[in-house]
Design a protein around this motif. Structure first.
Motif, PDB file in Angstrom:
ATOM      1  N   LYS A 227       1.529   2.175  -0.770  1.00 33.72           N
ATOM      2  CA  LYS A 227       2.123   3.207  -1.629  1.00 33.72           C
ATOM      3  C   LYS A 227       2.862   4.260  -0.800  1.00 33.72           C
ATOM      4  CE  LYS A 227       0.177   1.154  -5.085  1.00 33.72           C
ATOM      5  NZ  LYS A 227       0.996   0.305  -5.998  1.00 33.72           N
TER       6      LYS A 227
ATOM      7  N   TYR B 217       5.897   6.391  -2.363  1.00 33.53           N
ATOM      8  CA  TYR B 217       5.446   7.426  -3.304  1.00 33.53           C
ATOM      9  C   TYR B 217       4.721   8.566  -2.589  1.00 33.53           C
ATOM     10  CZ  TYR B 217       1.318   9.075  -5.904  1.00 33.53           C
ATOM     11  OH  TYR B 217       0.272   9.803  -6.388  1.00 33.53           O
TER      12      TYR B 217
ATOM     13  N   TYR C 179       6.261   5.639  -8.757  1.00 31.64           N
ATOM     14  CA  TYR C 179       5.086   5.172  -8.035  1.00 31.64           C
ATOM     15  C   TYR C 179       5.407   4.074  -7.022  1.00 31.64           C
ATOM     16  CZ  TYR C 179       0.027   4.399  -7.568  1.00 31.64           C
ATOM     17  OH  TYR C 179      -1.262   4.315  -7.108  1.00 31.64           O
TER      18      TYR C 179
ATOM     19  N   GLY D 290       9.313   5.973  -4.932  1.00 32.05           N
ATOM     20  CA  GLY D 290       9.273   7.353  -4.459  1.00 32.05           C
ATOM     21  C   GLY D 290      10.415   8.203  -4.967  1.00 32.05           C
TER      22      GLY D 290
ATOM     23  N   GLY E  97       7.876   8.656 -13.705  1.00 27.10           N
ATOM     24  CA  GLY E  97       6.888   8.359 -12.665  1.00 27.10           C
ATOM     25  C   GLY E  97       5.662   9.241 -12.785  1.00 27.10           C
TER      26      GLY E  97
END
Length: 245
Positions: A28, A31, A223, A226, A235
């Motif tokens: 991730k 994000y 998510y 970014g 998001g």
């Protein structure tokens, strides 16, 4: 039909998930990096005291602290395993277990507080979420800033018609419990009955204001990519809020 098993508390789940937390976080990175850049952009001068609340294994908070260079840096988490990992990294002046009564007794007034990656969504129940935000508010000095992001019930990634339908029903007949979810979290072959919460923008405004915060900025962060947007359906919900001076 039998009733579902009671959800396991967040501390137990994150104790079990600790070994996998770093690898999962790295998936991730777009994000996480975007949210951290938003925070760093808001802190033009180094904060005197920064608290990373819901620190996980501590790595992310440390990287953010390197960006904003607080004079004093503290971390806190509900998971004993995560607290231990933060302590092993040795960057924070002190790492607190929030399970300990009066855990913040030795914490100086905070002027930058981060509560990231849906930490608030792991708190079960609206009243408990209000209480947590009120507690965070009490830890801050006047003029201090809270940076928080949460899962978004109205995210268009769930389907545009689903998002639209949810926005309509939540506007006509608000009910925060619609954002509650139950699921099994499989960790190393063991299913942990878990719970979480997805927030609406109106709910976050209510929760933050009822705790005493003034909302300064509201944006969404995709998510996966970014990407940052002022459209709050695009998001995760990201807020900058302050304690009035």
């Amino acid at each position: 039909m039998s009733d579902p098993e009671p959800a396991v508390d967040a501390a137990t789940i994150y104790d079990a998930f600790a070994d996998k937390y770093r690898a999962y976080s790295e998936t991730k990175s777009a994000y996480i990096g975007a949210v951290d850049d938003l925070i760093a952009g808001q802190l033009k001068t180094p904060p005197s005291v920064m608290l990373d609340y819901g620190s996980g294994d501590g790595v992310r908070g440390i990287e953010l602290a390197k960006q904003v260079a607080p004079v004093r840096f503290f971390q806190a988490d509900i998971s004993d395993e995560m607290v231990a990992r933060c302590k092993e990294l040795g960057h924070a002046e002190q790492v607190f277990s929030v399970n300990t009564p009066d855990w913040a007794a030795d914490l100086p007034d905070v002027d930058a507080l981060v509560c990231l990656w849906n930490v608030l969504g792991h708190v079960p129940g609206t009243d408990a979420r209000r209480n947590l935000l009120a507690e965070l508010f009490s830890l801050m000095r006047p003029g201090g800033k809270l940076f928080i992001d949460v899962n978004n019930r109205h995210y268009v990634g769930y389907g545009r018609w689903t998002s639209l339908g949810r926005r309509i029903i939540d506007a006509i007949k608000p009910n925060y419990t619609r954002g509650d979810i139950r699921f099994d979290w499989n960790i190393d072959g063991v299913d942990y009955p878990a719970s979480g919460h997805f927030f609406t923008p109106a709910e976050m405004v209510d929760l933050l204001k009822s705790a005493g915060f003034k909302i300064e900025k509201a944006q969404s962060v995709h998510y996966t990519t970014g990407d940052v947007s002022n459209d709050l359906t695009e998001g995760q919900l990201f807020y900058v809020a302050s304690k009035p001076a």
